[in-house]
Design a protein around this motif. Structure first.
Motif, PDB file in Angstrom:
ATOM      1  N   GLU A  47       0.844  -1.195   0.000  1.00 48.72           N
ATOM      2  CA  GLU A  47       0.000   0.000   0.000  1.00 48.72           C
ATOM      3  C   GLU A  47       0.878   1.243   0.000  1.00 48.72           C
ATOM      4  N   GLN A  48       0.283   2.360  -0.385  1.00 47.29           N
ATOM      5  CA  GLN A  48       0.981   3.633  -0.341  1.00 47.29           C
ATOM      6  C   GLN A  48       0.047   4.693   0.225  1.00 47.29           C
ATOM      7  N   ARG A  49       0.659   5.661   0.903  1.00 49.49           N
ATOM      8  CA  ARG A  49      -0.114   6.753   1.489  1.00 49.49           C
ATOM      9  C   ARG A  49       0.630   8.067   1.296  1.00 49.49           C
ATOM     10  N   ILE A  50      -0.133   9.132   1.218  1.00 48.42           N
ATOM     11  CA  ILE A  50       0.428  10.482   1.124  1.00 48.42           C
ATOM     12  C   ILE A  50       0.419  11.095   2.511  1.00 48.42           C
ATOM     13  N   VAL A  51       1.542  11.712   2.876  1.00 44.84           N
ATOM     14  CA  VAL A  51       1.645  12.428   4.140  1.00 44.84           C
ATOM     15  C   VAL A  51       2.065  13.854   3.805  1.00 44.84           C
ATOM     16  N   TYR A  52       1.372  14.825   4.353  1.00 42.13           N
ATOM     17  CA  TYR A  52       1.631  16.226   4.036  1.00 42.13           C
ATOM     18  C   TYR A  52       2.797  16.783   4.846  1.00 42.13           C
ATOM     19  N   LEU A  53       3.965  16.140   4.637  1.00 46.75           N
ATOM     20  CA  LEU A  53       5.224  16.562   5.237  1.00 46.75           C
ATOM     21  C   LEU A  53       6.216  16.813   4.119  1.00 46.75           C
ATOM     22  N   HIS A  54       7.158  17.737   4.343  1.00 42.93           N
ATOM     23  CA  HIS A  54       8.198  18.048   3.371  1.00 42.93           C
ATOM     24  C   HIS A  54       9.553  17.948   4.067  1.00 42.93           C
ATOM     25  N   PRO A  55       9.992  16.716   4.358  1.00 42.83           N
ATOM     26  CA  PRO A  55      11.257  16.524   5.065  1.00 42.83           C
ATOM     27  C   PRO A  55      12.455  16.756   4.157  1.00 42.83           C
ATOM     28  N   ASP A  56      13.590  17.125   4.775  1.00 39.39           N
ATOM     29  CA  ASP A  56      14.833  17.170   4.007  1.00 39.39           C
ATOM     30  C   ASP A  56      15.333  15.729   3.876  1.00 39.39           C
ATOM     31  N   PRO A  57      16.378  15.472   3.080  1.00 39.23           N
ATOM     32  CA  PRO A  57      16.825  14.090   2.865  1.00 39.23           C
ATOM     33  C   PRO A  57      17.189  13.340   4.153  1.00 39.23           C
ATOM     34  N   GLN A  58      17.836  13.998   5.105  1.00 36.03           N
ATOM     35  CA  GLN A  58      18.191  13.323   6.363  1.00 36.03           C
ATOM     36  C   GLN A  58      16.951  12.992   7.177  1.00 36.03           C
ATOM     37  N   GLN A  59      15.987  13.905   7.202  1.00 36.99           N
ATOM     38  CA  GLN A  59      14.750  13.645   7.930  1.00 36.99           C
ATOM     39  C   GLN A  59      13.971  12.503   7.287  1.00 36.99           C
ATOM     40  N   LEU A  60      13.976  12.458   5.952  1.00 35.24           N
ATOM     41  CA  LEU A  60      13.282  11.377   5.254  1.00 35.24           C
ATOM     42  C   LEU A  60      13.916  10.030   5.603  1.00 35.24           C
ATOM     43  N   GLN A  61      15.244   9.981   5.657  1.00 43.35           N
ATOM     44  CA  GLN A  61      15.937   8.750   6.061  1.00 43.35           C
ATOM     45  C   GLN A  61      15.541   8.344   7.473  1.00 43.35           C
ATOM     46  N   ALA A  62      15.455   9.316   8.374  1.00 47.78           N
ATOM     47  CA  ALA A  62      15.088   9.022   9.765  1.00 47.78           C
ATOM     48  C   ALA A  62      13.655   8.496   9.854  1.00 47.78           C
ATOM     49  N   ILE A  63      12.765   9.052   9.065  1.00 46.25           N
ATOM     50  CA  ILE A  63      11.366   8.598   9.058  1.00 46.25           C
ATOM     51  C   ILE A  63      11.281   7.163   8.549  1.00 46.25           C
ATOM     52  N   VAL A  64      11.953   6.875   7.443  1.00 47.21           N
ATOM     53  CA  VAL A  64      11.935   5.515   6.884  1.00 47.21           C
ATOM     54  C   VAL A  64      12.568   4.525   7.864  1.00 47.21           C
ATOM     55  N   ALA A  65      13.661   4.925   8.494  1.00 48.84           N
ATOM     56  CA  ALA A  65      14.305   4.051   9.489  1.00 48.84           C
ATOM     57  C   ALA A  65      13.354   3.760  10.644  1.00 48.84           C
ATOM     58  N   ALA A  66      12.648   4.787  11.132  1.00 45.34           N
ATOM     59  CA  ALA A  66      11.703   4.592  12.237  1.00 45.34           C
ATOM     60  C   ALA A  66      10.559   3.655  11.830  1.00 45.34           C
ATOM     61  N   LEU A  67      10.096   3.778  10.600  1.00 40.84           N
ATOM     62  CA  LEU A  67       9.056   2.870  10.109  1.00 40.84           C
ATOM     63  C   LEU A  67       9.585   1.441  10.028  1.00 40.84           C
ATOM     64  N   ASN A  68      10.771   1.279   9.450  1.00 38.74           N
ATOM     65  CA  ASN A  68      11.353  -0.061   9.288  1.00 38.74           C
ATOM     66  C   ASN A  68      11.691  -0.714  10.619  1.00 38.74           C
ATOM     67  N   GLU A  69      12.063   0.102  11.610  1.00 36.69           N
ATOM     68  CA  GLU A  69      12.404  -0.429  12.932  1.00 36.69           C
ATOM     69  C   GLU A  69      11.185  -0.538  13.845  1.00 36.69           C
ATOM     70  N   ARG A  70      10.002  -0.204  13.309  1.00 40.92           N
ATOM     71  CA  ARG A  70       8.723  -0.278  14.029  1.00 40.92           C
ATOM     72  C   ARG A  70       8.658   0.661  15.232  1.00 40.92           C
ATOM     73  N   ARG A  71       9.425   1.749  15.179  1.00 41.45           N
ATOM     74  CA  ARG A  71       9.332   2.789  16.210  1.00 41.45           C
ATOM     75  C   ARG A  71       8.236   3.788  15.857  1.00 41.45           C
ATOM     76  N   LEU A  72       7.727   3.707  14.638  1.00 42.56           N
ATOM     77  CA  LEU A  72       6.665   4.570  14.136  1.00 42.56           C
ATOM     78  C   LEU A  72       5.822   3.728  13.191  1.00 42.56           C
ATOM     79  N   SER A  73       4.506   3.817  13.342  1.00 43.69           N
ATOM     80  CA  SER A  73       3.626   3.079  12.425  1.00 43.69           C
ATOM     81  C   SER A  73       3.167   4.024  11.317  1.00 43.69           C
ATOM     82  N   LEU A  74       2.762   3.448  10.213  1.00 46.81           N
ATOM     83  CA  LEU A  74       2.250   4.236   9.105  1.00 46.81           C
ATOM     84  C   LEU A  74       0.992   4.991   9.517  1.00 46.81           C
ATOM     85  N   ASP A  75       0.151   4.352  10.322  1.00 44.88           N
ATOM     86  CA  ASP A  75      -1.056   5.021  10.821  1.00 44.88           C
ATOM     87  C   ASP A  75      -0.689   6.236  11.677  1.00 44.88           C
TER      88      ASP A  75
END
Length: 92
Positions: A47-75
């Motif tokens: 699945e894919q979802r749109i989130v109304y955030l405009h992160p810089d490249p480092q922030q985007l990496q941190a968000i993806v890492a948090a999702l992959n490590e289950r520290r943050l859910s997509l919901d």
């Protein structure tokens, strides 16, 4: 600990497209809202979802890492962001 990420602004309309893959991993891309496909962006996405955030490249990496490590859910991620500017404090 958290990171402060810019929200989408009406003048730029850049959003984050987040995808959950069939193997349980996540990926994300920042793109113009008008470039978001109506079909799958990733070949192996669940699945894919749109989130109304405009992160810089480092922030985007941190968000993806948090999702992959289950520290943050997509919901939970979808509780952040706005199309009217400002910023969001993500708990990652």
């Amino acid at each position: 600990m958290g990171i402060t990420v810019k929200n989408t602004t009406p003048d730029t309309a850049r959003v984050t497209l987040v995808g959950e893959m069939m193997d349980g991993s996540f990926d994300a891309r920042v793109m113009a809202e008008t470039d978001v496909p109506y079909t799958r962006y990733w070949d192996n996405e669940l699945e894919q979802r749109i989130v109304y955030l405009h992160p810089d490249p480092q922030q985007l990496q941190a968000i993806v890492a948090a999702l992959n490590e289950r520290r943050l859910s997509l919901d939970d991620l979808q509780n952040f962001g706005s199309s009217t500017g400002g910023s969001s404090e993500l708990p990652i």
